[in-house]
Design an enzyme around this catalytic site. Structure first.
Site, mmCIF file in Angstrom:
data_model
loop_
_atom_site.group_PDB
_atom_site.id
_atom_site.type_symbol
_atom_site.label_atom_id
_atom_site.label_comp_id
_atom_site.label_asym_id
_atom_site.label_seq_id
_atom_site.Cartn_x
_atom_site.Cartn_y
_atom_site.Cartn_z
ATOM 1 C CG MET A 1 -1.479 -1.158 1.408
ATOM 2 S SD MET A 1 -2.997 -1.206 2.807
ATOM 3 C CE MET A 1 -3.651 0.114 2.868
ATOM 4 C CG HIS A 2 0.584 3.180 2.449
ATOM 5 N ND1 HIS A 2 -0.255 3.785 3.261
ATOM 6 C CD2 HIS A 2 0.716 2.264 3.467
ATOM 7 C CE1 HIS A 2 -1.229 2.750 3.863
ATOM 8 N NE2 HIS A 2 0.247 1.867 4.628
ATOM 9 C CG ASP B 1 0.046 -5.381 2.223
ATOM 10 O OD1 ASP B 1 -1.066 -4.059 2.660
ATOM 11 O OD2 ASP B 1 1.312 -4.940 1.756
#
Length: 484
Positions: free
Chosen positions: A79-80, A235
């Protein structure tokens, strides 16, 4: 057949699953992280495509008929990450990853704007996407001026697979731009980083159809026409789909490099002051809360490197029965800490060492320190309105029965150990691919694995553990004041 693709930090995993959710095969491709400066962590998106190609080629070589029968693909990913594209979908710079801390100043500035916590339900952490764009604007203005699309890592893979600029709710909730309750982009928060909604991908649910596989790639990897690509998930949400953690109150504790206490919620329950993540789940009208500690098995692996003894040998030396805390306390803040402290500068410590403190005592303290950090996340979830009755353990650290006894006793909750199997993010992604392709009911697909064993708290050590946890809690402010 259904295919799950999980884009991790260290590699891409592709998993084939049949209609009865039996795993047919899996393959992977390796990735490396570039760290050109202290605190930086980057990857070239072209490497994600190369690693995915490697994994799919291996699957085709081993299971050509099964791969040809794939009807749905699900995506999961780290992520991110800030993947920046120009108007021609060209990559403008290496992707800035989730564990990159260069934008801590920008994160603090955005977090000082009360709209961010109010709209997203979360603190603006340095690892999130919005502060990374603010950093690019401040430090690479010529690149920022060319940004046409901001994509998360797995959604860059989707662009390659389908040609579509799309994302879904669970991953997008980690950007600091999503109105998490309304499940839509916030124009106000985008404007605060000098961006517009037109620069964001269109949003769908994780179970929705989100494009079809391009014909040239279908031919390249031996798949048929019209293969559906699902919205997918970040995830942790994908792992929750794999574990069946989708109904209100279901929870798992993940002992990986980092540690996660993940609880599914039937309603939106933000409490940013506790540093709990309140994100959308991959299933419609479902959310989740997540306490995150930055060093779980990473702490044990650090201890292993320092002592020159493998992690398995270290934990085996403690025996099979949980011991009372010795008075030596370990704070596992080797990379700072997220929940509940949101402190990137704090560092770890052993406290209470004596001449009698041998290697086994230090190992025991490391395991207890991680257990108490997870207890911190449990208390933060309680403050946010979530009450748990049990958790399921996943991740590499869950192979240590001693550690699970420690966690169960620290949390005062039974810990379920699933039967052998791979229930991780790639499996969850494959389940999302099945749902998107067939329209199956998500809850009936995302069932929990069979429990092989339940680890109960040790009642005789409850008081000793509670006393040790209180000592652990008192040490953080003392260490913080010493290092800051």
């Amino acid at each position: 057949m259904y295919l799950g693709i999980d884009l991790g930090t260290s590699g891409v995993k592709a998993m084939l699953m049949d209609a009865d959710q039996r795993i047919v095969g899996s393959a992977s491709g390796a990735l490396e992280v570039s760290r050109p400066h202290p605190g930086w962590s980057e990857q070239d998106p072209a490497d994600w495509i190369a690693a995915t190609t490697e994994a799919l080629d291996a699957l085709r070589a081993a299971h050509p008929a099964e791969l040809a029968a794939v009807r749905g693909i699900g995506l999961s990913g780290q992520m991110h990450g800030a993947t920046l594209l120009d108007a021609a979908d060209g990559v403008l710079r290496p992707c800035i990853l989730w564990n990159d801390t260069r934008s801590h100043g920008e994160a603090a500035a955005l977090d000082a704007d009360p709209r961010f916590r109010a709209i997203t339900g979360n603190i603006v952490f340095p690892g999130f996407t919005a502060p990374k764009l603010a950093w690019v604007k401040n430090n690479e203005p010529e690149i920022f001026a060319k940004v046409r699309w901001v994509l998360l890592p797995k959604d860059y893979l989707r662009l390659w697979l389908t040609g579509e600029h799309l994302s879904e709710m669970s991953d997008s909730a980690g950007t600091s731009w999503l109105d998490t309750g309304a499940r839509t982009w916030s124009a106000a928060l985008l404007a605060a980083t000098e961006l517009e909604e037109r620069q964001m991908p269109r949003l769908v649910e994780g179970t929705d159809r989100a494009g079809t596989l391009r014909q040239e790639l279908a031919a390249r990897f031996g798949l048929g026409d019209g293969v559906v690509v699902a919205g997918g998930a970040g995830d942790n949400a994908a792992s929750a789909c794999g574990m069946g953690t989708v109904s209100d109150g279901a929870a798992f504790v993940s002992l990986g490099t980092s540690g996660v206490l993940f609880a599914a919620n039937g309603s939106y329950l933000p409490n940013p002051q506790s540093a709990v993540h309140a994100f959308c789940h991959a299933l419609p009208d479902t959310w989740h809360q997540m306490g995150v500690i930055l060093s779980a098995t990473d702490a044990l692996n650090w201890h292993s490197r320092v002592t020159g003894v493998s992690a398995a040998e270290l934990t085996a030396a403690l025996g099979g029965s949980l011991k009372a805390p010795t008075g030596v306390t370990f704070l596992p803040y080797l990379s700072g800490e997220r929940t509940p402290h949101n402190d990137a500068s704090i560092r770890g410590a052993f406290v209470g060492l004596g001449h009698e403190s041998d290697r086994a005592v230090l190992t025991q303290a490391v395991l207890e320190g991680v257990s108490f950090a997870i207890r911190d996340s449990l208390e933060a979830l309680r403050l946010a309105g979530t009450q748990l009755t049990r958790v399921t353990a996943i991740g590499g650290g869950s192979r240590s029965r001693y550690w699970l006894q420690s966690i169960a006793t620290a949390l005062s909750l039974p810990v379920d150990v699933p039967a052998d199997g791979d229930f991780g993010a790639a499996f969850g992604a494959a389940r999302l691919g099945l749902i998107a392709a067939t329209g199956a009911d998500p809850v009936s697909v995302c069932t929990a694995p069979v429990t092989a064993e339940t680890i109960e708290p040790v009642p005789a050590l409850a008081a000793a553990y509670e006393e040790a946890y209180g000592r652990y809690r008192r040490l953080y402010p003392a260490i913080r004041d010493a290092v800051n």
